[in-house]
Structure formats: structure tokens, C-alpha cells
Write a protein that holds these residues in place. Structure first.
Motif, PDB file in Angstrom:
ATOM      1  N   MET A   1       0.820  -1.244  -0.112  1.00  0.00           N
ATOM      2  CA  MET A   1      -0.050   0.058   0.175  1.00  0.00           C
ATOM      3  C   MET A   1       0.723   1.140   0.068  1.00  0.00           C
ATOM      4  N   SER A   2       0.548   2.116  -0.876  1.00  0.00           N
ATOM      5  CA  SER A   2       1.245   3.457  -0.679  1.00  0.00           C
ATOM      6  C   SER A   2       1.027   4.338   0.338  1.00  0.00           C
ATOM      7  N   ARG A   3       1.677   4.872   0.973  1.00  0.00           N
ATOM      8  CA  ARG A   3       1.735   5.976   2.182  1.00  0.00           C
ATOM      9  C   ARG A   3       1.437   7.197   1.702  1.00  0.00           C
ATOM     10  N   GLY A   4       1.579   7.529   0.363  1.00  0.00           N
ATOM     11  CA  GLY A   4       1.530   8.871  -0.077  1.00  0.00           C
ATOM     12  C   GLY A   4       2.786   9.703   0.272  1.00  0.00           C
ATOM     13  N   LYS A   5       2.540  11.034  -0.347  1.00  0.00           N
ATOM     14  CA  LYS A   5       3.942  11.650  -0.155  1.00  0.00           C
ATOM     15  C   LYS A   5       3.505  13.030   0.604  1.00  0.00           C
ATOM     16  N   GLY A   6       2.092  12.993   0.972  1.00  0.00           N
ATOM     17  CA  GLY A   6       1.526  14.147   2.008  1.00  0.00           C
ATOM     18  C   GLY A   6       1.627  15.430   1.147  1.00  0.00           C
ATOM     19  N   PHE A   7       1.948  16.640   1.824  1.00  0.00           N
ATOM     20  CA  PHE A   7       1.810  17.861   1.165  1.00  0.00           C
ATOM     21  C   PHE A   7       3.154  18.039   0.140  1.00  0.00           C
ATOM     22  N   LYS A   8       4.217  17.554   0.564  1.00  0.00           N
ATOM     23  CA  LYS A   8       5.345  17.912  -0.210  1.00  0.00           C
ATOM     24  C   LYS A   8       5.195  17.771  -1.727  1.00  0.00           C
ATOM     25  N   SER A   9       4.468  16.928  -2.264  1.00  0.00           N
ATOM     26  CA  SER A   9       4.544  16.728  -3.867  1.00  0.00           C
ATOM     27  C   SER A   9       3.589  17.772  -4.293  1.00  0.00           C
ATOM     28  N   SER A  10       2.504  18.325  -3.266  1.00  0.00           N
ATOM     29  CA  SER A  10       1.688  19.373  -4.207  1.00  0.00           C
ATOM     30  C   SER A  10       2.343  20.855  -4.151  1.00  0.00           C
ATOM     31  N   PHE A  11       3.423  21.075  -3.228  1.00  0.00           N
ATOM     32  CA  PHE A  11       3.810  22.328  -3.162  1.00  0.00           C
ATOM     33  C   PHE A  11       5.542  22.201  -3.616  1.00  0.00           C
ATOM     34  N   LYS A  12       5.672  22.129  -4.743  1.00  0.00           N
ATOM     35  CA  LYS A  12       7.026  22.056  -5.257  1.00  0.00           C
ATOM     36  C   LYS A  12       7.593  23.357  -5.334  1.00  0.00           C
ATOM     37  N   ARG A  13       8.960  23.471  -4.943  1.00  0.00           N
ATOM     38  CA  ARG A  13       9.740  24.616  -4.990  1.00  0.00           C
ATOM     39  C   ARG A  13      10.411  25.141  -6.316  1.00  0.00           C
ATOM     40  N   LYS A  14      10.541  26.238  -6.373  1.00  0.00           N
ATOM     41  CA  LYS A  14      11.218  26.652  -7.737  1.00  0.00           C
ATOM     42  C   LYS A  14      12.710  26.851  -7.244  1.00  0.00           C
ATOM     43  N   GLY A  15      13.666  26.561  -8.192  1.00  0.00           N
ATOM     44  CA  GLY A  15      15.021  26.736  -7.719  1.00  0.00           C
ATOM     45  C   GLY A  15      15.703  25.208  -7.658  1.00  0.00           C
ATOM     46  N   SER A  16      16.969  25.426  -7.556  1.00  0.00           N
ATOM     47  CA  SER A  16      17.825  24.064  -7.365  1.00  0.00           C
ATOM     48  C   SER A  16      18.324  23.922  -6.130  1.00  0.00           C
ATOM     49  N   GLY A  17      18.407  22.885  -5.412  1.00  0.00           N
ATOM     50  CA  GLY A  17      19.094  22.368  -4.185  1.00  0.00           C
ATOM     51  C   GLY A  17      18.106  22.940  -3.065  1.00  0.00           C
ATOM     52  N   PRO A  18      18.433  22.286  -1.979  1.00  0.00           N
ATOM     53  CA  PRO A  18      17.669  22.665  -0.611  1.00  0.00           C
ATOM     54  C   PRO A  18      17.771  23.818  -0.381  1.00  0.00           C
ATOM     55  N   ARG A  19      16.805  24.381   0.353  1.00  0.00           N
ATOM     56  CA  ARG A  19      17.007  25.693   1.258  1.00  0.00           C
ATOM     57  C   ARG A  19      17.754  25.322   2.456  1.00  0.00           C
ATOM     58  N   VAL A  20      18.793  26.292   2.719  1.00  0.00           N
ATOM     59  CA  VAL A  20      19.611  26.002   3.826  1.00  0.00           C
ATOM     60  C   VAL A  20      19.593  27.413   4.645  1.00  0.00           C
ATOM     61  N   ARG A  21      19.453  27.035   5.822  1.00  0.00           N
ATOM     62  CA  ARG A  21      19.331  28.451   6.761  1.00  0.00           C
ATOM     63  C   ARG A  21      20.996  28.833   7.222  1.00  0.00           C
ATOM     64  N   ASP A  22      21.403  29.911   7.097  1.00  0.00           N
ATOM     65  CA  ASP A  22      22.636  30.354   7.635  1.00  0.00           C
ATOM     66  C   ASP A  22      22.539  31.022   8.965  1.00  0.00           C
ATOM     67  N   ILE A  23      23.241  30.282   9.934  1.00  0.00           N
ATOM     68  CA  ILE A  23      22.986  30.879  11.256  1.00  0.00           C
ATOM     69  C   ILE A  23      23.560  32.007  11.735  1.00  0.00           C
ATOM     70  N   ASN A  24      24.625  32.136  10.661  1.00  0.00           N
ATOM     71  CA  ASN A  24      25.280  33.455  11.009  1.00  0.00           C
ATOM     72  C   ASN A  24      24.426  34.732  10.643  1.00  0.00           C
ATOM     73  N   GLU A  25      23.390  34.618   9.776  1.00  0.00           N
ATOM     74  CA  GLU A  25      22.605  35.796   9.588  1.00  0.00           C
ATOM     75  C   GLU A  25      21.703  36.110  10.641  1.00  0.00           C
ATOM     76  N   ASP A  26      21.574  35.126  11.643  1.00  0.00           N
ATOM     77  CA  ASP A  26      20.605  35.493  12.800  1.00  0.00           C
ATOM     78  C   ASP A  26      21.407  36.131  13.935  1.00  0.00           C
ATOM     79  N   ILE A  27      22.880  36.263  13.748  1.00  0.00           N
ATOM     80  CA  ILE A  27      23.397  37.158  14.893  1.00  0.00           C
ATOM     81  C   ILE A  27      23.360  38.478  14.466  1.00  0.00           C
ATOM     82  N   GLU A  28      22.958  39.293  15.555  1.00  0.00           N
ATOM     83  CA  GLU A  28      22.948  40.792  15.324  1.00  0.00           C
ATOM     84  C   GLU A  28      24.262  41.272  15.623  1.00  0.00           C
ATOM     85  N   GLU A  29      24.632  42.529  14.592  1.00  0.00           N
ATOM     86  CA  GLU A  29      25.964  43.112  14.762  1.00  0.00           C
ATOM     87  C   GLU A  29      25.964  43.826  16.138  1.00  0.00           C
TER      88      GLU A  29
END
Length: 152
Positions: free
Chosen positions: A90-118
Motif C-alpha cells: 500500500m502506498s503511504r502517499g507523499k503528503g503535502f510535499k508533492s503538491s508544493f514544489k519549490r522553484k530553484g535548485s537545491g535544498p533551502r539552507v538556513r545560515d545561522i550567521n545571518e541570525d547574529i545581530e551586529e
């Protein structure tokens, strides 16, 4: 009120059942059908021969068909089993991931250095105009504000 089922569809369903049973008997593996599947084929065949249809509930399939949707799916699975093909899980499905495809290549990565305030400049380096006004301390003081309505 009896349902009107096309006799051709009933004969077609009976032929499918008999073909599946014959394929299983002809195969080398004699134990390919479980007891439940063997009983299922027998009971469906009996109901088709007696009533012309193997189901009565209109919510389980089209009224002009001889087999319900689930009976057809199970018969298809038995036919595949008789042909020697593996059963698909039985297929478990793909959930919402298949219906919301992102544009662009590669995964989105968060840079923690951007969170540090000057670093903020020291208190003595802040100009007086940019300093926040001081707030009064203590409980608020209430006063009456006179309106512009005249006394009459």
C-alpha cells in the motif's frame, strides 16, 4: 426493488473468476491462495450466479456493475498473484510535499550567521538625538482634558 445488472457484465465477472481460479490450479505453486481468498472467490461466484451481482449497497460501487469497487480490486490482486507477480504494498502517499514544489535548485539552507545581530555601539557613542526618550516611572497620573465645547 431489485437492481438491474447487465447480464454481460455478470458473465464477464464470472469468466474472470474462473480464469483466475484455473490459473492458480495450473501453476506449480498449489498454495498460492490463502483460505480467505479461496472463500472470497467461492462466495462471489455464488452471489453472481444467484443474484447477478455480488454486492447490494449502492455506496460500494456503480449500480450497473456486477462487482463492487473493492471486490474488483481484490480480484485484480488475485489475478496478479496467479500470474506470479509480486503484490504491491500500500502506498503511504507523499503528503503535502508533492503538491508544493519549490522553484530553484537545491535544498533551502538556513545560515545561522545571518541570525547574529551586529554588535551595538557603546552607550557613550550613541548621539543624544538617537537616544530613546526616558519614560516616567511609577503609576500613571490621570488628568481631565477639557474639550472645546462651550458652557451652556
Amino acid at each position: 426493488m431489485a437492481r438491474e445488472v447487465d447480464p454481460k457484465k455478470t458473465r464477464k465477472a464470472l469468466r474472470r473468476l474462473k480464469r483466475a481460479r484455473k490459473k492458480i490450479e495450473d501453476s506449480e505453486k498449489s498454495d498460492t491462495l490463502s483460505d480467505w481468498e479461496d472463500e472470497f472467490l467461492g462466495s462471489v461466484e455464488d452471489r453472481l450466479e444467484t443474484f447477478g451481482s455480488a454486492f447490494n449497497d449502492p455506496e460500494k460501487g456503480h449500480l450497473d456493475e456486477a462487482l463492487s469497487g473493492l471486490q474488483t480490486a481484490k480480484l485484480r490482486e488475485i489475478e496478479r498473484k496467479a500470474a506470479g507477480k509480486a503484490r504491491k504494498p500500500m502506498s503511504r502517499g507523499k503528503g503535502f510535499k508533492s503538491s508544493f514544489k519549490r522553484k530553484g535548485s537545491g535544498p533551502r539552507v538556513r545560515d545561522i550567521n545571518e541570525d547574529i545581530e551586529e554588535e551595538t555601539p557603546e552607550a557613550d557613542e550613541i548621539p543624544e538625538a538617537a537616544a530613546e526618550p526616558s519614560r516616567p516611572s511609577g503609576p500613571p497620573k490621570l488628568r481631565v482634558v477639557k474639550g472645546d465645547k462651550g458652557d451652556t
